[in-house]
Design an enzyme around this catalytic site. Sequence first.
Site, mmCIF file in Angstrom:
data_model
loop_
_atom_site.group_PDB
_atom_site.id
_atom_site.type_symbol
_atom_site.label_atom_id
_atom_site.label_comp_id
_atom_site.label_asym_id
_atom_site.label_seq_id
_atom_site.Cartn_x
_atom_site.Cartn_y
_atom_site.Cartn_z
ATOM 1 N N PRO A 1 130.245 16.303 134.005
ATOM 2 C CG PRO A 1 130.227 18.616 133.599
ATOM 3 C CD PRO A 1 129.828 17.586 134.613
ATOM 4 C CG ASP B 1 133.750 21.059 132.494
ATOM 5 O OD1 ASP B 1 133.390 22.204 132.193
ATOM 6 O OD2 ASP B 1 134.133 20.733 133.627
ATOM 7 C CD1 TRP C 1 137.104 23.932 139.692
ATOM 8 C CD2 TRP C 1 135.819 22.121 139.756
ATOM 9 N NE1 TRP C 1 137.926 22.844 139.561
ATOM 10 C CE2 TRP C 1 137.177 21.709 139.599
ATOM 11 C CE3 TRP C 1 134.837 21.138 139.815
ATOM 12 C CZ2 TRP C 1 137.547 20.375 139.526
ATOM 13 C CZ3 TRP C 1 135.217 19.798 139.734
ATOM 14 C CH2 TRP C 1 136.547 19.439 139.589
ATOM 15 C CD GLN D 1 135.533 15.546 140.497
ATOM 16 O OE1 GLN D 1 135.122 16.663 140.788
ATOM 17 N NE2 GLN D 1 136.487 15.349 139.597
ATOM 18 C CD1 TRP E 1 130.206 18.852 139.525
ATOM 19 C CD2 TRP E 1 129.821 16.669 139.722
ATOM 20 N NE1 TRP E 1 128.991 18.594 138.932
ATOM 21 C CE2 TRP E 1 128.731 17.261 139.037
ATOM 22 C CE3 TRP E 1 129.808 15.296 139.947
ATOM 23 C CZ2 TRP E 1 127.635 16.520 138.597
ATOM 24 C CZ3 TRP E 1 128.729 14.560 139.498
ATOM 25 C CH2 TRP E 1 127.652 15.174 138.841
ATOM 26 C CE LYS F 1 147.690 11.258 137.476
ATOM 27 N NZ LYS F 1 147.792 12.718 137.659
ATOM 28 C CE LYS G 1 146.715 9.381 126.853
ATOM 29 N NZ LYS G 1 146.109 10.464 126.052
#
Length: 1183
Positions: A48, A87, A561, A597, A601, A634, A637
């Site tokens: 999620p 999430d 988590w 992850q 996760w 990276k 914006k």
Amino acid sequence: MEEVCEGKDFSFPKQEETILKLWSEIKAFETQLARTEGQPEYVFYDGPPFATGLPHYGHILAGTIKDIITRFFSMTGHHVIRRFGWDCHGLPVENEIDRMLGIKRRDDVLKMGIDKYNEACRSIVTRYVGEWEKVISRTGRWIDFNNDYKTMDLKFMESVWWVFGQLFEKGLVYKGFKVMPYSTGCKTPLSNFEAGQEYRDVPDPEIMVTFPIVGDPQKANFVAWTTTPWTLPSNLALCVNANFTYVKVRNKYSGKVYVVAESRLSALPNEKPKENVAGSVGDSKKLNSKAKGSSGGKKETVDTSFEVLEKFSGSSLVGKKYEPLFDYFMEFSDVAFRVVVDNYVTDDSGTGIVHCAPAFGEDDYRVCLENQVINKGENLIVAVDDDGCFTERITDFSKCYVKDADKDIIEAVKAKGRLVKSGTFTHSYPFCWRSKTPLIYRAVPSWFIRVELLKEKLLENNKQTYWVPDFVKEKRFHNWLENARDWAVSRSRFWGTPLPVWISEDGEEIVVMDSIQKLEELSGVKVFDLHRHNIDHITIPSSRGPEFGVLRRIDDVFDCWFESGSMPYAYIHYPFENVELFEKNFPGHFVAEGLDQTRGWFYTLMVLSTALFGKPAFRNLICNGLVLAEDGKKMSKSLKNYPSPMEVIDDYGADALRLYLINSPVVRAEPLRFKKEGVFGVVKDVFLPWYNAYRFLVQNAKRLEVEGFSPFLPVDLATVQKSSNVLDQWINSATQSLVYFVQQEMNGYRLYTVVPYLLKFLDNLTNIYVRFNRKRLKGRTGEEDCRMALSTLYNVLLVSCKVMAPLTPFFTEVLYQNMRKALNESEESIHFCSFPEGEGKTDERIEQSVTRMMTTIDLARNIRERHNKPLKTPLREMVIVHPDADFLDDIGGKLREYVLEELNVRSLVPCNDTLKYASLRAEPDFSVLGKRLGKSMGVVAKEVKAMSQESILAFEKAGEVTLSGHCLKLGDIKVVRDFKRPNGTTEKEIDATGDGDVLVILDLRPDESLFEAGIAREIVNRIQKLRKKAALEPTDMMEAYFESLDQDKSVSQRVLHSQEQYIRDAIGLPLLLSSVMPSDAVIVAEESFHGISGMSFVISLTRPAPVLNSDAILSLYSGNTEFARALQTYLLSRDHANLKFEFQHGRGKINVDCIENIPAVELVLGDHVFLTVGDFISRTKSQ
């Protein structure tokens, strides 16, 4: 099938939007799910994301991987439920609300009310859901947004409670302290993973402080170095390394006596009058840099201002007491303010003596615990509150933010006469990636899962899983599991799933709720929501009696988590519902997320499933890398260093973006520098060739109808696979190889291998099959052969579309929707079709022969280029040398005409005598043998190179040879064929080239007999270019006329006569002399050409017009010229295509009875009427 536009006019994005409407109209995703109901389940877990931000390329990448795999397994006979997840809890949401409401401190939330705060959080959780659905759907991903799961749903939260309850029952839960990276801005601890998200170069203080040794005759002082002065008020011990040598030294000028590591003596400042030795400081990325930071690098010479009084080992200092710097913790004097030892103390920085504040350093806490300076449990005093301010215990600095207190503390140390040195240095320091505040290490009371107890089982379960790429599992994830620590799962926050722990006032009684029913039964209160503001007030009577009061819930909520790690159970409300679905299909079949992850996760999934069931949570996993901006930074914006996903999709389409992403290093867990031009490259290299092959099929299928034949219906597959044409056999085999390969790679979750194979397949389809079969596909070898070639191409495109449907769902649907019109029965969507099952056999021999044929053609072209002999210049002969009899049979038989036509060579001679035209030599393949042979490589290489021609031939025949005790196979040795030119010839006359496998020899000597063929090829080339220039479609019928501009027209006449059949075959119609062009002909395109092989001429393309046999028509009316003229006027006014169709429909005859006052007559094609001038001339010649 309907007509299609040119590739340059085909808009991939617009076509995709049309397909989205189609899918919506036919409820494609819902229908697929319904149709596969009852088939074996393929369980996919969707990690999620937070919906508080918009989707980026990382989400699109992971979503594309998930969509490809789930589409594939849906097509291979599985029922694949795909529910989107959100999430909803945790810091991202709270941080957003804190900014919106101006909340700075924990007290602000309590004043506002947890109920109002949590409802404010709930209100923004789904703020961007609509945008997510729009972007995700536009990328072609099929996933259920209507039946999504949210971690804030009552059912999800109840299952999370059940998970915790199970762990508690198993004895895997305890409460204690953990020193963790702590965000004072968010007022919460962070995982180590979160703590590493953002580093900045910042200046920090560095100081050296003295700790007088109790009872030392020289009044010596331990000197410790720190970069976190704010931790000094909480000092409880000093730590040395038992293996280091320490020295007691006296400054010759001040008389002060210090104890430091001998190797760090040079770090002490020189105390000569008006002199100051500034310590240079090395960078450290460790937050706990007070322990391991560096003050001064190692120096080769010791400062002469110090006199060494004594040397001793670090171990001899253990237990020595010192005077504390502050008196805030004097009640611990019996056990604290003494020297302890540990190997974490290094001599590459500081003084070799580390000051320990157990509440503010991970190693400090461990060392003090091991040496009984503090005790394990809940009684550790943490003198810094949740906001990062000193508590009232630190009286001199109470309520002061720790980082702001550094200056005041340094002044206090100086005032006490305990400051040896102070300065500043710049180093890389971690910041909270959400609040942008500096992190500190802080001991936090927390509820823990005993992960360390599960370590062996975790490592064993990891071995049972399959990862792509496997190095992430074997190295990164394995190492993370091997060093696993107990997991602090509680957070002192508000918006999250509350820990279901109720404790009595005396702390003796603990009840853990594992269901809503249990809470309702014990409390007598009806529960409708599990968030804090709806259950914190609920109490439970003590089971020991009324006199023991009630149990109240602890304040903490779960780390989010823990919630996402509970997803395999909570998203289907297990064990309260879907018990059979879960228990039959656990572990889940597939998960996919980013490399980050492995510590997020993937880790929490593995920990909880191992703790609950002793199994891994998943069977298969794809781990992707990071998508970076084109400059390698990276994506940001604020920097605007990347194009928005929707901009790329609007320009090039989602399918192109999908293929670009999965054909990149990012699917192998490596970083990808995203380039918009790369997406365009996919359109150019993959989709346009694919589309052009499809367009060629449609154009020529429509041509059959235009020419009056029955509409195209593809021949059944069994008949297609029995085609006698070698290229039909080859492309059918290549298509089956594509099916087998993609099926194998998709079952192996290796998406990155599929696109390169597809590129090669499309190249073969367009540049070999379509190119070499143009005559057949255009009907120039007869209707039956044309239909077989078109059916083969149709089947190849249909099968390849089904194979590629999971990867490029839009484009394959576009092609399928038109192609299905040629079938009597077909599925409504390509995504309802089954994945092809390898319905035919592969023919390795013919595939290899065609591959070698193309190599042969490439080699021959290289020879032509080297000698400036363009393909338009015919050559007399080529020799192909190879030992494989099967290949020579194919190249000299079935494939012969293709090679000769493509290379414009008159004769092809296969030769299996490899020594007739070549000398052989053997070369070892170092890339293959190097690792295998090691030190023996040199000896073996020498023997390989010394092999005689006879031994090389014997090796090729046997398939192996033993040299220096090593058995070498065909793949280990490269046999190189060097050309041996025939005696009496020069390089300009006969030349050759080879690739180590095939040797191609071309006879380059001029031959007058080939001159006319060369000119004919030039003429054909100009006609084809003129058709293209006039934007004519293959179905546009034209007549072509030739007019010589030369004074001597005999050469052109000779060429047109001798090459008449070649030109007719090449352009599909006869080339006529301009002298027979009707005066009323409509010229569509015309161009003059000069200096072409010494000739000048004009080519004219005209619309076809009927030619009437006046005498034959006059005889129909018994010589009545008025009737004959009326009929001729009628025929010349008719649409040519319609007139042609009527003659074909009437099998060469039509009745004309529509002319007023004129008798009806029957016209015979070829007697009374000719549809083109070419037909008329041909009939005249034949008569």
